[in-house]
Design a protein around this motif. Structure first.
Motif, PDB file in Angstrom:
ATOM      1  N   LEU A 134      56.730  33.408  36.831  1.00  0.00           N
ATOM      2  CA  LEU A 134      57.178  34.698  36.698  1.00  0.00           C
ATOM      3  C   LEU A 134      58.439  34.818  35.733  1.00  0.00           C
ATOM      4  O   LEU A 134      58.749  35.377  35.000  1.00  0.00           O
ATOM      5  N   HIS A 135      59.264  33.521  35.949  1.00  0.00           N
ATOM      6  CA  HIS A 135      60.409  33.238  35.495  1.00  0.00           C
ATOM      7  C   HIS A 135      60.478  31.885  35.398  1.00  0.00           C
ATOM      8  O   HIS A 135      59.846  31.045  35.799  1.00  0.00           O
ATOM      9  N   ALA A 136      61.351  31.229  34.409  1.00  0.00           N
ATOM     10  CA  ALA A 136      61.760  29.764  34.372  1.00  0.00           C
ATOM     11  C   ALA A 136      61.794  29.107  35.645  1.00  0.00           C
ATOM     12  O   ALA A 136      61.462  27.936  35.538  1.00  0.00           O
ATOM     13  N   ASP A 137      62.517  29.700  36.515  1.00  0.00           N
ATOM     14  CA  ASP A 137      62.894  29.148  37.873  1.00  0.00           C
ATOM     15  C   ASP A 137      62.036  29.807  38.907  1.00  0.00           C
ATOM     16  O   ASP A 137      62.186  29.399  40.018  1.00  0.00           O
ATOM     17  N   VAL A 138      61.346  30.757  38.763  1.00  0.00           N
ATOM     18  CA  VAL A 138      60.539  31.179  39.825  1.00  0.00           C
ATOM     19  C   VAL A 138      59.055  31.394  39.604  1.00  0.00           C
ATOM     20  O   VAL A 138      58.602  31.752  38.551  1.00  0.00           O
ATOM     21  N   SER A 139      58.143  31.023  40.519  1.00  0.00           N
ATOM     22  CA  SER A 139      56.798  31.096  40.405  1.00  0.00           C
ATOM     23  C   SER A 139      56.088  31.470  41.747  1.00  0.00           C
ATOM     24  O   SER A 139      56.638  31.403  42.899  1.00  0.00           O
ATOM     25  N   ALA A 140      55.117  32.109  41.942  1.00  0.00           N
ATOM     26  CA  ALA A 140      54.404  32.692  42.970  1.00  0.00           C
ATOM     27  C   ALA A 140      53.013  32.247  43.229  1.00  0.00           C
ATOM     28  O   ALA A 140      52.300  31.881  42.316  1.00  0.00           O
ATOM     29  N   GLN A 141      52.674  31.938  44.605  1.00  0.00           N
ATOM     30  CA  GLN A 141      51.542  31.566  44.905  1.00  0.00           C
ATOM     31  C   GLN A 141      50.683  32.444  45.447  1.00  0.00           C
ATOM     32  O   GLN A 141      51.107  33.332  46.384  1.00  0.00           O
ATOM     33  N   ILE A 142      49.768  32.917  44.684  1.00  0.00           N
ATOM     34  CA  ILE A 142      48.814  34.163  45.122  1.00  0.00           C
ATOM     35  C   ILE A 142      47.756  33.824  45.858  1.00  0.00           C
ATOM     36  O   ILE A 142      47.046  32.612  45.248  1.00  0.00           O
ATOM     37  N   ASP A 143      47.072  34.731  46.749  1.00  0.00           N
ATOM     38  CA  ASP A 143      45.754  34.379  47.241  1.00  0.00           C
ATOM     39  C   ASP A 143      44.800  35.118  46.439  1.00  0.00           C
ATOM     40  O   ASP A 143      44.787  36.388  46.550  1.00  0.00           O
ATOM     41  N   VAL A 144      43.714  34.586  46.038  1.00  0.00           N
ATOM     42  CA  VAL A 144      42.463  35.163  45.381  1.00  0.00           C
ATOM     43  C   VAL A 144      41.388  34.821  46.138  1.00  0.00           C
ATOM     44  O   VAL A 144      41.021  33.895  46.591  1.00  0.00           O
ATOM     45  N   ARG A 145      40.793  36.013  46.585  1.00  0.00           N
ATOM     46  CA  ARG A 145      39.384  36.033  47.024  1.00  0.00           C
ATOM     47  C   ARG A 145      38.242  36.373  46.101  1.00  0.00           C
ATOM     48  O   ARG A 145      38.415  37.446  45.474  1.00  0.00           O
ATOM     49  N   VAL A 146      37.452  35.464  46.096  1.00  0.00           N
ATOM     50  CA  VAL A 146      36.285  35.620  45.190  1.00  0.00           C
ATOM     51  C   VAL A 146      34.865  35.921  45.856  1.00  0.00           C
ATOM     52  O   VAL A 146      34.745  35.330  46.769  1.00  0.00           O
ATOM     53  N   VAL A 147      34.306  37.197  45.632  1.00  0.00           N
ATOM     54  CA  VAL A 147      33.262  37.840  46.439  1.00  0.00           C
ATOM     55  C   VAL A 147      31.971  37.966  45.530  1.00  0.00           C
ATOM     56  O   VAL A 147      32.138  38.173  44.412  1.00  0.00           O
ATOM     57  N   PRO A 148      31.114  37.755  46.058  1.00  0.00           N
ATOM     58  CA  PRO A 148      29.698  37.986  44.991  1.00  0.00           C
ATOM     59  C   PRO A 148      29.427  39.314  44.837  1.00  0.00           C
ATOM     60  O   PRO A 148      29.770  40.284  45.900  1.00  0.00           O
ATOM     61  N   GLU A 149      28.831  39.545  43.665  1.00  0.00           N
ATOM     62  CA  GLU A 149      28.668  41.022  43.336  1.00  0.00           C
ATOM     63  C   GLU A 149      27.241  41.583  44.014  1.00  0.00           C
ATOM     64  O   GLU A 149      26.392  40.646  44.447  1.00  0.00           O
ATOM     65  N   ALA A 150      27.347  42.581  44.585  1.00  0.00           N
ATOM     66  CA  ALA A 150      26.160  43.177  45.582  1.00  0.00           C
ATOM     67  C   ALA A 150      24.891  43.430  44.553  1.00  0.00           C
ATOM     68  O   ALA A 150      25.021  43.997  43.530  1.00  0.00           O
TER      69      ALA A 150
END
Length: 150
Positions: A134-150
């Protein structure tokens, strides 16, 4: 040593608009062919100024703003729908632009796909953690959920 102007962010080297000196082979075989940098010339200083101005308009300006965005991103799980086979294996892979679109669609802030770093390719259904600078000194760990297409 070759003197170059970075046109894209290169992890461990610099951000767009930075003037860097790298070994000739790294410049000739990696940075320039991939469009990550251009050769430095006196006339390119105007280009550097334009790149810096565009970057400043896009990026999060203060450390406090970046920390607030990090908290908002880390508090949620973002879902990506992808085509998958019966075993849960994806047809293709989840890309950085897919993740950036999922964050925007999920009500999160607009993030640049080039700021998203995927450790290992995401090629199966499941839960993953992805890093966003996000910034030179700040980064974020985000959670991503991958789901199958119906």
């Amino acid at each position: 040593m070759a003197k170059l102007i970075l046109t894209h962010e290169v992890t461990g080297l610099g951000t767009p608009g930075d003037v860097v000196e790298v070994k000739d082979g790294y410049a000739r075989n990696y940075l320039v062919p991939r469009g990550l940098a251009t050769a430095w010339t006196k006339g390119a200083e105007k280009q550097v100024a334009a790149i810096r101005k565009a970057r400043k308009a896009r990026e999060i300006s203060t450390l406090e703003d970046a920390a607030a965005v990090r908290e908002a991103l880390q508090a949620r799980t973002f879902t990506i729908t992808a085509k998958a086979g019966a075993s849960g294996r994806l047809f293709g892979a989840v890309t950085t632009s897919d993740i950036a679109e999922a964050v925007s669609a999920g009500g999160g802030p607009s993030i640049d796909r080039r700021k998203v770093e995927i450790g290992q390719p995401i090629k199966a259904v499941g839960d993953y953690q992805v890093q966003v600078r996000l910034h030179a000194d700040v980064s974020a760990q985000i959670d991503v959920r991958v789901v199958p297409e119906a």
